[in-house]
Design a protein around this motif. Structure first.
Motif, mmCIF file in Angstrom:
data_model
loop_
_atom_site.group_PDB
_atom_site.id
_atom_site.type_symbol
_atom_site.label_atom_id
_atom_site.label_comp_id
_atom_site.label_asym_id
_atom_site.label_seq_id
_atom_site.Cartn_x
_atom_site.Cartn_y
_atom_site.Cartn_z
ATOM 1 N N THR A 11 0.854 -1.184 0.000
ATOM 2 C CA THR A 11 0.000 0.000 0.000
ATOM 3 C C THR A 11 0.898 1.245 0.000
ATOM 4 O O THR A 11 2.070 1.186 0.350
ATOM 5 C CB THR A 11 -0.944 0.021 1.214
ATOM 6 O OG1 THR A 11 -0.175 0.165 2.430
ATOM 7 C CG2 THR A 11 -1.775 -1.249 1.285
ATOM 8 N N SER A 35 -0.993 -0.725 -4.517
ATOM 9 C CA SER A 35 -2.209 -0.033 -4.088
ATOM 10 C C SER A 35 -1.893 1.376 -3.609
ATOM 11 O O SER A 35 -0.803 1.662 -3.108
ATOM 12 C CB SER A 35 -2.911 -0.819 -2.977
ATOM 13 O OG SER A 35 -3.525 -1.976 -3.487
ATOM 14 N N ARG A 37 -4.115 5.620 -3.838
ATOM 15 C CA ARG A 37 -5.302 6.316 -4.337
ATOM 16 C C ARG A 37 -5.188 6.736 -5.807
ATOM 17 O O ARG A 37 -6.199 6.871 -6.488
ATOM 18 C CB ARG A 37 -5.566 7.566 -3.479
ATOM 19 C CG ARG A 37 -6.063 7.254 -2.088
ATOM 20 C CD ARG A 37 -6.318 8.514 -1.296
ATOM 21 N NE ARG A 37 -5.096 9.290 -1.075
ATOM 22 C CZ ARG A 37 -5.058 10.476 -0.475
ATOM 23 N NH1 ARG A 37 -6.189 11.035 -0.063
ATOM 24 N NH2 ARG A 37 -3.917 11.099 -0.296
ATOM 25 N N ASP A 38 -3.966 6.941 -6.304
ATOM 26 C CA ASP A 38 -3.770 7.500 -7.641
ATOM 27 C C ASP A 38 -3.455 6.384 -8.640
ATOM 28 O O ASP A 38 -2.318 5.912 -8.734
ATOM 29 C CB ASP A 38 -2.625 8.516 -7.589
ATOM 30 C CG ASP A 38 -2.519 9.353 -8.847
ATOM 31 O OD1 ASP A 38 -2.784 8.814 -9.939
ATOM 32 O OD2 ASP A 38 -2.158 10.536 -8.738
ATOM 33 N N GLU A 39 -4.443 5.974 -9.394
ATOM 34 C CA GLU A 39 -4.281 4.850 -10.319
ATOM 35 C C GLU A 39 -3.236 5.129 -11.386
ATOM 36 O O GLU A 39 -2.446 4.250 -11.750
ATOM 37 C CB GLU A 39 -5.619 4.516 -10.978
ATOM 38 C CG GLU A 39 -5.575 3.287 -11.869
ATOM 39 C CD GLU A 39 -6.941 2.842 -12.353
ATOM 40 O OE1 GLU A 39 -7.017 1.780 -13.008
ATOM 41 O OE2 GLU A 39 -7.937 3.541 -12.073
ATOM 42 N N PRO A 57 -6.143 0.195 -7.092
ATOM 43 C CA PRO A 57 -6.263 1.503 -6.443
ATOM 44 C C PRO A 57 -7.447 1.547 -5.474
ATOM 45 O O PRO A 57 -8.530 1.041 -5.779
ATOM 46 C CB PRO A 57 -6.486 2.456 -7.615
ATOM 47 C CG PRO A 57 -7.144 1.608 -8.658
ATOM 48 C CD PRO A 57 -6.604 0.214 -8.492
ATOM 49 N N PHE A 58 -7.219 2.118 -4.308
ATOM 50 C CA PHE A 58 -8.299 2.378 -3.358
ATOM 51 C C PHE A 58 -7.775 3.274 -2.243
ATOM 52 O O PHE A 58 -6.577 3.376 -2.024
ATOM 53 C CB PHE A 58 -8.882 1.079 -2.776
ATOM 54 C CG PHE A 58 -7.951 0.331 -1.843
ATOM 55 C CD1 PHE A 58 -8.062 0.462 -0.466
ATOM 56 C CD2 PHE A 58 -6.979 -0.525 -2.352
ATOM 57 C CE1 PHE A 58 -7.213 -0.238 0.386
ATOM 58 C CE2 PHE A 58 -6.131 -1.229 -1.509
ATOM 59 C CZ PHE A 58 -6.243 -1.080 -0.141
ATOM 60 N N ASP A 59 -8.706 3.927 -1.546
ATOM 61 C CA ASP A 59 -8.368 4.743 -0.385
ATOM 62 C C ASP A 59 -8.389 3.829 0.838
ATOM 63 O O ASP A 59 -9.392 3.153 1.082
ATOM 64 C CB ASP A 59 -9.401 5.870 -0.227
ATOM 65 C CG ASP A 59 -9.023 6.879 0.841
ATOM 66 O OD1 ASP A 59 -8.481 6.462 1.895
ATOM 67 O OD2 ASP A 59 -9.277 8.077 0.650
ATOM 68 N N ASP A 62 -11.423 3.608 3.053
ATOM 69 C CA ASP A 62 -12.689 3.099 2.517
ATOM 70 C C ASP A 62 -12.731 1.592 2.763
ATOM 71 O O ASP A 62 -12.150 0.808 2.021
ATOM 72 C CB ASP A 62 -12.767 3.414 1.018
ATOM 73 C CG ASP A 62 -14.095 3.023 0.395
ATOM 74 O OD1 ASP A 62 -14.765 2.107 0.920
ATOM 75 O OD2 ASP A 62 -14.444 3.617 -0.645
#
Length: 270
Positions: A11, A35, A37-39, A57-59, A62
Protein backbone atom coordinates in the motif's frame (compact mmCIF):
# COMPACT_ATOMS: atom_id res chain seq x y z
CA UNK A 1 14.99 -17.25 1.65
CA UNK A 2 14.01 -16.66 -1.98
CA UNK A 3 11.31 -14.25 -3.11
CA UNK A 4 11.13 -15.81 -6.58
CA UNK A 5 7.49 -16.38 -7.49
CA UNK A 6 6.20 -14.85 -4.26
CA UNK A 7 3.62 -12.07 -4.33
CA UNK A 8 4.13 -8.80 -2.46
CA UNK A 9 1.21 -6.42 -1.90
CA UNK A 10 2.27 -2.86 -1.05
CA UNK A 11 0.00 0.00 0.00
CA UNK A 12 1.15 3.57 -0.54
CA UNK A 13 2.97 2.24 -3.59
CA UNK A 14 2.72 5.22 -5.95
CA UNK A 15 5.92 6.88 -4.74
CA UNK A 16 8.66 6.96 -2.12
CA UNK A 17 9.46 3.89 -0.07
CA UNK A 18 6.40 2.02 -1.36
CA UNK A 19 7.38 2.37 -5.02
CA UNK A 20 11.01 1.56 -4.21
CA UNK A 21 9.97 -1.60 -2.36
CA UNK A 22 7.91 -2.66 -5.37
CA UNK A 23 10.93 -2.30 -7.64
CA UNK A 24 13.25 -4.06 -5.20
CA UNK A 25 10.99 -7.07 -4.70
CA UNK A 26 10.28 -7.30 -8.43
CA UNK A 27 14.04 -7.32 -9.10
CA UNK A 28 14.25 -10.34 -6.78
CA UNK A 29 11.60 -12.24 -8.71
CA UNK A 30 8.42 -11.35 -6.84
CA UNK A 31 5.05 -10.56 -8.36
CA UNK A 32 3.80 -7.15 -7.19
CA UNK A 33 0.38 -5.77 -6.22
CA UNK A 34 0.37 -1.97 -6.10
CA UNK A 35 -2.21 -0.03 -4.09
CA UNK A 36 -2.80 3.64 -3.40
CA UNK A 37 -5.30 6.32 -4.34
CA UNK A 38 -3.77 7.50 -7.64
CA UNK A 39 -4.28 4.85 -10.32
CA UNK A 40 -2.24 6.70 -12.95
CA UNK A 41 0.83 6.97 -10.69
CA UNK A 42 0.48 3.32 -9.68
CA UNK A 43 0.39 2.38 -13.37
CA UNK A 44 3.57 4.39 -13.92
CA UNK A 45 5.31 2.41 -11.16
CA UNK A 46 3.97 -0.86 -12.61
CA UNK A 47 5.56 0.06 -15.93
CA UNK A 48 9.01 0.11 -14.31
CA UNK A 49 8.78 -3.34 -12.74
CA UNK A 50 10.67 -6.39 -13.95
CA UNK A 51 7.94 -8.86 -13.00
CA UNK A 52 4.19 -9.38 -13.18
CA UNK A 53 2.11 -6.74 -11.41
CA UNK A 54 -1.48 -5.86 -10.57
CA UNK A 55 -2.75 -2.34 -9.84
CA UNK A 56 -5.47 -2.16 -7.16
CA UNK A 57 -6.26 1.50 -6.44
CA UNK A 58 -8.30 2.38 -3.36
CA UNK A 59 -8.37 4.74 -0.39
CA UNK A 60 -7.21 2.87 2.73
CA UNK A 61 -9.98 4.61 4.72
CA UNK A 62 -12.69 3.10 2.52
CA UNK A 63 -13.45 -0.24 4.22
CA UNK A 64 -15.61 -1.58 1.39
CA UNK A 65 -13.02 -0.74 -1.27
CA UNK A 66 -10.27 -2.21 0.88
CA UNK A 67 -12.21 -5.45 1.36
CA UNK A 68 -12.88 -5.70 -2.38
CA UNK A 69 -9.18 -5.12 -3.10
CA UNK A 70 -8.25 -7.84 -0.60
CA UNK A 71 -10.47 -10.32 -2.38
CA UNK A 72 -8.97 -9.36 -5.76
CA UNK A 73 -5.41 -9.66 -4.44
CA UNK A 74 -6.06 -13.12 -3.02
CA UNK A 75 -7.79 -14.26 -6.21
CA UNK A 76 -4.88 -13.04 -8.39
CA UNK A 77 -1.97 -15.01 -6.97
CA UNK A 78 -2.48 -14.99 -3.22
CA UNK A 79 -0.45 -12.76 -0.91
CA UNK A 80 2.88 -13.88 0.54
CA UNK A 81 4.11 -10.45 1.66
CA UNK A 82 1.93 -7.55 2.79
CA UNK A 83 3.38 -4.08 3.38
CA UNK A 84 1.26 -1.60 5.36
CA UNK A 85 2.98 1.53 4.06
CA UNK A 86 0.28 4.13 3.37
CA UNK A 87 0.60 7.15 5.62
CA UNK A 88 0.82 10.90 6.10
CA UNK A 89 3.13 12.89 8.36
CA UNK A 90 2.73 16.12 10.34
CA UNK A 91 4.53 19.42 10.91
CA UNK A 92 2.79 21.39 13.67
CA UNK A 93 3.05 22.03 17.41
CA UNK A 94 0.47 20.25 19.53
CA UNK A 95 -0.81 23.48 21.08
CA UNK A 96 -1.69 24.80 17.60
CA UNK A 97 -3.08 21.60 16.06
CA UNK A 98 -6.77 21.08 15.42
CA UNK A 99 -8.18 17.81 16.76
CA UNK A 100 -9.34 16.90 13.25
CA UNK A 101 -5.67 16.58 12.24
CA UNK A 102 -5.09 14.02 14.99
CA UNK A 103 -8.10 12.03 13.87
CA UNK A 104 -7.09 12.10 10.20
CA UNK A 105 -3.48 11.07 10.77
CA UNK A 106 -4.39 8.29 13.22
CA UNK A 107 -7.12 7.08 10.86
CA UNK A 108 -4.75 6.86 7.88
CA UNK A 109 -1.51 5.80 9.59
CA UNK A 110 -2.90 3.43 12.22
CA UNK A 111 -6.56 2.44 12.02
CA UNK A 112 -6.61 1.90 8.24
CA UNK A 113 -3.40 -0.14 8.36
CA UNK A 114 -4.88 -2.35 11.07
CA UNK A 115 -8.10 -2.76 9.08
CA UNK A 116 -6.21 -3.80 5.94
CA UNK A 117 -4.17 -6.34 7.91
CA UNK A 118 -7.22 -7.73 9.67
CA UNK A 119 -8.93 -8.28 6.33
CA UNK A 120 -5.93 -10.27 5.09
CA UNK A 121 -5.29 -12.31 8.26
CA UNK A 122 -7.66 -15.21 7.45
CA UNK A 123 -5.79 -15.73 4.16
CA UNK A 124 -2.27 -15.72 5.61
CA UNK A 125 -3.17 -17.81 8.64
CA UNK A 126 -4.85 -20.41 6.42
CA UNK A 127 -1.68 -20.54 4.33
CA UNK A 128 0.51 -20.88 7.40
CA UNK A 129 3.25 -18.74 5.88
CA UNK A 130 4.03 -15.20 4.86
CA UNK A 131 5.45 -11.85 5.92
CA UNK A 132 3.57 -8.84 7.29
CA UNK A 133 5.50 -5.55 7.23
CA UNK A 134 4.48 -2.39 9.04
CA UNK A 135 6.22 0.81 7.96
CA UNK A 136 6.49 2.80 11.17
CA UNK A 137 9.24 5.36 11.72
CA UNK A 138 12.01 6.42 14.06
CA UNK A 139 9.15 8.71 15.21
CA UNK A 140 7.34 5.48 16.13
CA UNK A 141 10.07 4.70 18.67
CA UNK A 142 11.09 8.23 19.81
CA UNK A 143 8.76 11.16 20.46
CA UNK A 144 9.73 13.85 17.93
CA UNK A 145 8.59 17.50 18.28
CA UNK A 146 6.10 18.86 15.72
CA UNK A 147 4.84 15.32 15.06
CA UNK A 148 2.64 14.43 18.04
CA UNK A 149 -0.17 12.95 15.93
CA UNK A 150 2.30 11.13 13.68
CA UNK A 151 4.19 9.74 16.68
CA UNK A 152 0.95 8.59 18.30
CA UNK A 153 -0.05 6.70 15.15
CA UNK A 154 3.38 5.21 14.46
CA UNK A 155 3.93 4.15 18.10
CA UNK A 156 0.49 2.50 17.93
CA UNK A 157 1.42 0.65 14.75
CA UNK A 158 4.50 -0.79 16.48
CA UNK A 159 2.35 -1.96 19.40
CA UNK A 160 -0.18 -3.65 17.13
CA UNK A 161 2.59 -5.33 15.13
CA UNK A 162 4.44 -6.56 18.23
CA UNK A 163 1.29 -8.09 19.72
CA UNK A 164 0.28 -9.58 16.37
CA UNK A 165 3.75 -11.09 15.95
CA UNK A 166 3.40 -12.91 19.24
CA UNK A 167 -0.07 -14.21 18.34
CA UNK A 168 1.14 -15.51 14.97
CA UNK A 169 4.49 -16.82 16.21
CA UNK A 170 3.35 -20.46 16.17
CA UNK A 171 1.73 -20.25 12.73
CA UNK A 172 4.73 -19.75 10.44
CA UNK A 173 4.01 -16.06 9.77
CA UNK A 174 6.71 -13.40 10.25
CA UNK A 175 5.87 -9.86 11.35
CA UNK A 176 8.35 -7.05 10.71
CA UNK A 177 8.36 -3.49 12.02
CA UNK A 178 10.27 -1.06 9.80
CA UNK A 179 11.48 2.21 11.33
CA UNK A 180 12.92 4.55 8.69
CA UNK A 181 14.62 7.78 9.54
CA UNK A 182 14.96 10.53 6.95
CA UNK A 183 14.43 9.10 3.46
CA UNK A 184 14.40 11.36 0.38
CA UNK A 185 10.66 11.26 -0.34
CA UNK A 186 7.76 13.73 -0.39
CA UNK A 187 6.80 12.87 3.21
CA UNK A 188 7.53 16.37 4.52
CA UNK A 189 6.01 18.12 1.51
CA UNK A 190 2.77 16.14 1.98
CA UNK A 191 2.71 16.50 5.77
CA UNK A 192 -0.32 18.09 7.42
CA UNK A 193 -0.05 21.40 9.22
CA UNK A 194 -2.03 22.62 12.24
CA UNK A 195 -5.23 23.24 10.27
CA UNK A 196 -5.00 20.07 8.16
CA UNK A 197 -3.62 21.71 5.02
CA UNK A 198 -0.59 20.26 3.22
CA UNK A 199 2.75 21.80 4.16
CA UNK A 200 3.82 22.06 0.52
CA UNK A 201 7.56 22.21 1.12
CA UNK A 202 10.25 19.77 2.13
CA UNK A 203 12.94 19.73 4.83
CA UNK A 204 16.66 19.84 4.15
CA UNK A 205 17.14 16.74 6.30
CA UNK A 206 14.59 14.85 4.20
CA UNK A 207 16.03 16.04 0.90
CA UNK A 208 19.47 14.85 2.03
CA UNK A 209 18.11 11.59 3.42
CA UNK A 210 18.63 8.00 2.34
CA UNK A 211 17.76 7.29 -1.28
CA UNK A 212 14.47 5.32 -1.39
CA UNK A 213 16.08 2.58 -3.50
CA UNK A 214 18.79 2.12 -0.88
CA UNK A 215 16.20 2.08 1.91
CA UNK A 216 14.17 -0.54 0.03
CA UNK A 217 17.23 -2.73 -0.53
CA UNK A 218 18.04 -2.64 3.19
CA UNK A 219 14.44 -3.45 4.13
CA UNK A 220 14.08 -6.40 1.77
CA UNK A 221 17.45 -7.82 2.81
CA UNK A 222 16.41 -7.53 6.47
CA UNK A 223 13.15 -9.36 5.71
CA UNK A 224 15.18 -12.01 3.91
CA UNK A 225 17.21 -12.39 7.13
CA UNK A 226 13.91 -12.57 9.08
CA UNK A 227 14.80 -9.52 11.18
CA UNK A 228 11.81 -8.51 13.27
CA UNK A 229 12.60 -4.84 13.92
CA UNK A 230 14.28 -3.08 11.00
CA UNK A 231 15.87 0.32 11.55
CA UNK A 232 16.75 2.18 8.35
CA UNK A 233 18.43 5.40 9.39
CA UNK A 234 21.78 7.13 9.65
CA UNK A 235 23.62 9.35 12.11
CA UNK A 236 21.69 10.65 15.10
CA UNK A 237 18.44 9.11 13.88
CA UNK A 238 20.02 5.67 13.73
CA UNK A 239 21.48 6.14 17.22
CA UNK A 240 18.06 7.11 18.61
CA UNK A 241 16.41 4.14 16.94
CA UNK A 242 19.01 1.73 18.30
CA UNK A 243 18.55 3.12 21.82
CA UNK A 244 14.84 2.31 21.59
CA UNK A 245 15.21 -0.99 19.72
CA UNK A 246 13.13 -3.77 21.30
CA UNK A 247 15.54 -6.55 22.38
CA UNK A 248 15.11 -9.88 20.59
CA UNK A 249 15.16 -11.50 24.03
CA UNK A 250 11.96 -9.68 24.96
CA UNK A 251 10.26 -10.56 21.67
CA UNK A 252 11.26 -14.20 22.23
CA UNK A 253 9.89 -14.08 25.76
CA UNK A 254 6.46 -12.90 24.61
CA UNK A 255 6.42 -15.49 21.81
CA UNK A 256 7.29 -18.08 24.44
CA UNK A 257 4.16 -17.16 26.38
CA UNK A 258 2.09 -17.99 23.31
CA UNK A 259 3.97 -21.26 22.78
CA UNK A 260 3.22 -22.16 26.42
CA UNK A 261 -0.53 -21.78 25.87
CA UNK A 262 -1.14 -18.23 27.11
CA UNK A 263 -3.84 -17.50 24.51
CA UNK A 264 -5.67 -20.78 25.12
CA UNK A 265 -5.71 -20.08 28.86
CA UNK A 266 -7.08 -16.58 28.31
CA UNK A 267 -9.82 -17.87 26.00
CA UNK A 268 -10.78 -20.57 28.50
CA UNK A 269 -11.36 -17.88 31.14
CA UNK A 270 -13.78 -15.89 28.97
Amino acid sequence: MSFEGKTAWITGASSGIGAALAREWASRGANIILSGRDEARLADVAGTLQHESLVLPFDVRDDMAMQAATEQAIAWKGVDIFVANAGVSQRSAAVDTDMSVYREIIDIDLTAQIAATQALLPHVTARGSGHLLFISSIAGKVGVPMRTAYCAAKFGLVGYADALRAELSQLGISVHVVCPGSVATDVSRNALTADGSKRGRSDKVIDNGIDPAEAASRIVSAVEANQREIIVAEGMEEAMGELRRTPDQLLDQVAGMVAAGYMEKMKAEE
